[in-house]
Design a protein around this motif. Structure first.
Motif, short mmCIF file in Angstrom:
data_model
loop_
_atom_site.label_atom_id
_atom_site.label_comp_id
_atom_site.label_asym_id
_atom_site.label_seq_id
_atom_site.Cartn_x
_atom_site.Cartn_y
_atom_site.Cartn_z
N ALA A 2 -2.92 8.45 130.43
CA ALA A 2 -2.29 8.55 129.11
C ALA A 2 -2.92 7.53 128.15
O ALA A 2 -3.51 6.54 128.57
N THR A 3 -2.77 7.81 126.88
CA THR A 3 -3.25 6.90 125.84
C THR A 3 -2.05 6.26 125.15
O THR A 3 -1.07 6.96 124.83
N ILE A 4 -2.12 4.96 124.95
CA ILE A 4 -1.08 4.32 124.14
C ILE A 4 -1.50 4.45 122.68
O ILE A 4 -2.44 3.79 122.23
N ALA A 5 -0.83 5.33 121.98
CA ALA A 5 -1.22 5.65 120.61
C ALA A 5 -0.83 4.55 119.64
O ALA A 5 -1.54 4.30 118.66
N ALA A 6 0.30 3.91 119.91
CA ALA A 6 0.76 2.82 119.04
C ALA A 6 1.82 2.02 119.78
O ALA A 6 2.53 2.55 120.64
N VAL A 7 1.91 0.74 119.42
CA VAL A 7 2.99 -0.13 119.88
C VAL A 7 3.69 -0.61 118.61
O VAL A 7 3.04 -1.15 117.71
N ILE A 8 4.97 -0.37 118.55
CA ILE A 8 5.70 -0.66 117.31
C ILE A 8 6.94 -1.49 117.63
O ILE A 8 7.71 -1.15 118.54
N TRP A 34 13.33 -0.98 99.84
CA TRP A 34 13.49 -0.80 101.29
C TRP A 34 12.89 0.54 101.73
O TRP A 34 12.13 0.61 102.70
N VAL A 35 13.20 1.59 100.99
CA VAL A 35 12.67 2.92 101.33
C VAL A 35 11.14 2.92 101.26
O VAL A 35 10.46 3.47 102.14
N ALA A 36 10.60 2.28 100.24
CA ALA A 36 9.13 2.24 100.11
C ALA A 36 8.50 1.54 101.31
O ALA A 36 7.48 2.00 101.86
N LYS A 37 9.11 0.45 101.74
CA LYS A 37 8.57 -0.26 102.91
C LYS A 37 8.70 0.58 104.18
O LYS A 37 7.78 0.62 105.01
N ILE A 38 9.81 1.25 104.32
CA ILE A 38 10.00 2.09 105.52
C ILE A 38 9.01 3.25 105.52
O ILE A 38 8.44 3.61 106.56
N GLU A 39 8.78 3.85 104.37
CA GLU A 39 7.85 4.99 104.34
C GLU A 39 6.43 4.55 104.68
O GLU A 39 5.69 5.27 105.36
N SER A 40 6.08 3.37 104.25
CA SER A 40 4.77 2.83 104.60
C SER A 40 4.70 2.54 106.11
O SER A 40 3.70 2.86 106.78
N PHE A 41 5.76 1.97 106.63
CA PHE A 41 5.84 1.68 108.07
C PHE A 41 5.79 2.99 108.87
O PHE A 41 5.09 3.08 109.89
N ARG A 42 6.51 3.99 108.40
CA ARG A 42 6.55 5.28 109.11
C ARG A 42 5.14 5.86 109.26
O ARG A 42 4.80 6.47 110.28
N THR A 137 14.04 5.80 110.82
CA THR A 137 13.04 5.19 109.95
C THR A 137 11.63 5.70 110.25
O THR A 137 10.87 5.97 109.32
N LEU A 138 11.29 5.87 111.52
CA LEU A 138 9.90 6.13 111.88
C LEU A 138 9.60 7.61 112.14
O LEU A 138 8.44 8.04 112.01
N PHE A 278 6.29 -4.19 112.61
CA PHE A 278 4.98 -4.51 113.22
C PHE A 278 4.42 -3.29 113.93
O PHE A 278 5.15 -2.61 114.65
N THR A 279 3.12 -3.06 113.79
CA THR A 279 2.44 -1.99 114.53
C THR A 279 1.12 -2.50 115.08
O THR A 279 0.36 -3.17 114.36
N TRP A 280 0.88 -2.17 116.33
CA TRP A 280 -0.41 -2.45 116.97
C TRP A 280 -1.04 -1.11 117.37
O TRP A 280 -0.33 -0.19 117.82
N TYR A 281 -2.34 -1.03 117.22
CA TYR A 281 -3.09 0.13 117.74
C TYR A 281 -3.99 -0.37 118.86
O TYR A 281 -5.04 -0.96 118.61
N PRO A 282 -3.58 -0.17 120.10
CA PRO A 282 -4.33 -0.76 121.23
C PRO A 282 -5.77 -0.31 121.30
O PRO A 282 -6.63 -1.04 121.81
N LYS A 283 -6.09 0.87 120.80
CA LYS A 283 -7.49 1.34 120.88
C LYS A 283 -8.23 1.08 119.58
O LYS A 283 -9.14 1.82 119.22
#
Lengths: 287, 120
Positions: A2-8, A34-42, A137-138, A278-283
């Protein structure tokens, strides 16, 4: 594999749904930002194109109770209903219905137990706002199968912070070894400093802005050594009496990996608590 | 002292909309009924297999019967259960959003950490 697509990793604020869907005089002044930040995070999750979501959260005395309290539990069910009457009552949260991923649940249970975590399981789990809020949110369309992972941050005696970190590292390693071609996003929510049912609750900011600043630094750089050196079960009472939810962030730092800088960091200083995303992209950068 | 039983009361009332109203309107009667009929019911096994030993102390019973959340906090009730149920009971009586929650905080303002132990 499997691939880890994102860690959030994220806070889970139960008031977001109501704030973001209210209009006119009922819409709070902070809602648009708040909504603008969530949409960016999403977008950080959407871009990762996940097939399945491992969702780390903590039941708030909804299904899990003091007569039989697990420390770490994985849901293994074909479906999950979401949210409870008292969350509708207090937060206006909607009832939700999620598909499960029994194969990944079964794999994580077997491999997790073999790796040294005596995980509890549930074949009929109703998930609460610690998991439904990040879905709202996501992934508001709630169209992906989930594997719920519950931790006890709530009912002492709690596991030690290092066990949260170790569980996070184990989940990361096991998902990477899962014989599947699926793309897995691992999402976990907790708290920064938080007070509920105490004298410091519902102030103009979180109860301990200095802890929040330090915590965001630790998370953004996955500074496990720094966090583990400073944080203990006793110390977490000091920033606020519900701050043990920070251990779910520590679990997610374990998933992200020691000293791996997050690819996306944002925060929002709200009344009562600080929001952090926070979001990480392992690849490397997604896709 | 039976912190577990206090938490069980808060938990079982908070999850039942009819019991929330009953406890708001008749706290002493609800506590008396609950202690006699519900305190020993184990939530995940048949009612006939009930426990035989759970009772409130006089101080605990009186705190519940008078909606005295300051004393309940001081007795070590779980902070989340206490807040959630009392919001359901009394938030509706306040005009401003979060006014009840802020009054709750003020009434506990003589406390600094460490707070009463919530371990059960």
């Amino acid at each position: 594999m499997a691939t880890i697509a994102a860690v959030i990793a994220s806070t889970h604020h139960p008031f977001y749904y109501r704030a973001s869907t209210s209009a006119g005089a009922n819409r709070p002044p902070f809602a648009d930002e708040w909504v603008a930040k969530i949409e960016s995070f999403r977008e950080t999750l959407t871009r990762a194109e996940p097939d399945v979501l491992v969702m780390v959260g903590s039941d708030h005395f909804h299904q899990l109770w003091l007569d039989n309290m697990p420390q770490f539990l994985i849901g293994k069910a074909p479906f999950y209903d979401g949210n409870f009457y008292n969350e509708e009552r207090e937060f206006g949260l909607p009832r939700m219905f999620l598909q499960g991923h029994e194969e990944l649940s079964a794999y994580l249970l077997r491999a997790g137990i073999d790796a040294g975590f005596d995980l509890a399981f549930s074949n009929e789990l109703r998930i609460d706002h610690s998991i439904t809020c990040p879905l709202i949110t996501l992934r508001p369309q709630a169209d992906l199968p989930i594997v719920p992972v519950y931790t006890n941050i709530f009912a002492p005696p709690l596991p030690q912070p290092r066990r949260f970190v170790e569980l996070g590292k184990t989940i990361r390693r096991l998902v990477e070894a899962w014989p599947s071609d699926q793309r897995v996003a691992i999402i976990g929510t907790g708290h920064l400093s938080l007070e509920l049912g105490g004298p410091r609750q519902f102030g103009p900011h979180g109860p301990d802005p200095e802890f929040d600043r330090q915590a965001v630094e630790w998370i953004a750089s996955a500074d496990l050594d720094g966090a583990l050196a400073e944080v203990s079960l006793d110390s977490l009472w000091l920033p606020g009496n519900a701050t043990h939810g920070f251990m779910d962030f520590m679990l997610m730092m374990g998933v992200a990996g020691q000293s791996v800088q997050a690819d996306y960091v944002d925060s929002l200083d709200l009344f009562h608590t600080m929001e952090a995303y926070f979001t990480w992209y392992p690849k490397g950068d997604s896709q | 002292m039976s912190k577990y039983l206090l938490d069980k009361f808060l938990y079982t009332v908070d999850r039942d909309p009819e019991l929330v109203e009953r406890y708001r309107n008749d706290p002493r009667g609800t506590v008396s009924w609950w202690e006699a009929e519900r305190a020993n019911v184990v939530l995940n096994i048949p009612e006939m297999e009930r426990s035989t030993w759970l009772t409130f102390s006089d101080v605990e019973r009186e705190a519940l019967a008078t909606h005295d959340y300051v004393t309940l906090f001081e007795l070590g009730c779980h902070n989340f259960l206490l807040l959630t149920l009392f919001i359901a009971l009394f938030e509706r009586d306040y005009d401003e959003p979060l006014a009840f929650q802020r009054e709750f905080a003020v009434r506990l303002s003589h406390w600094t950490v460490p707070y009463p132990d919530i371990s059960t």
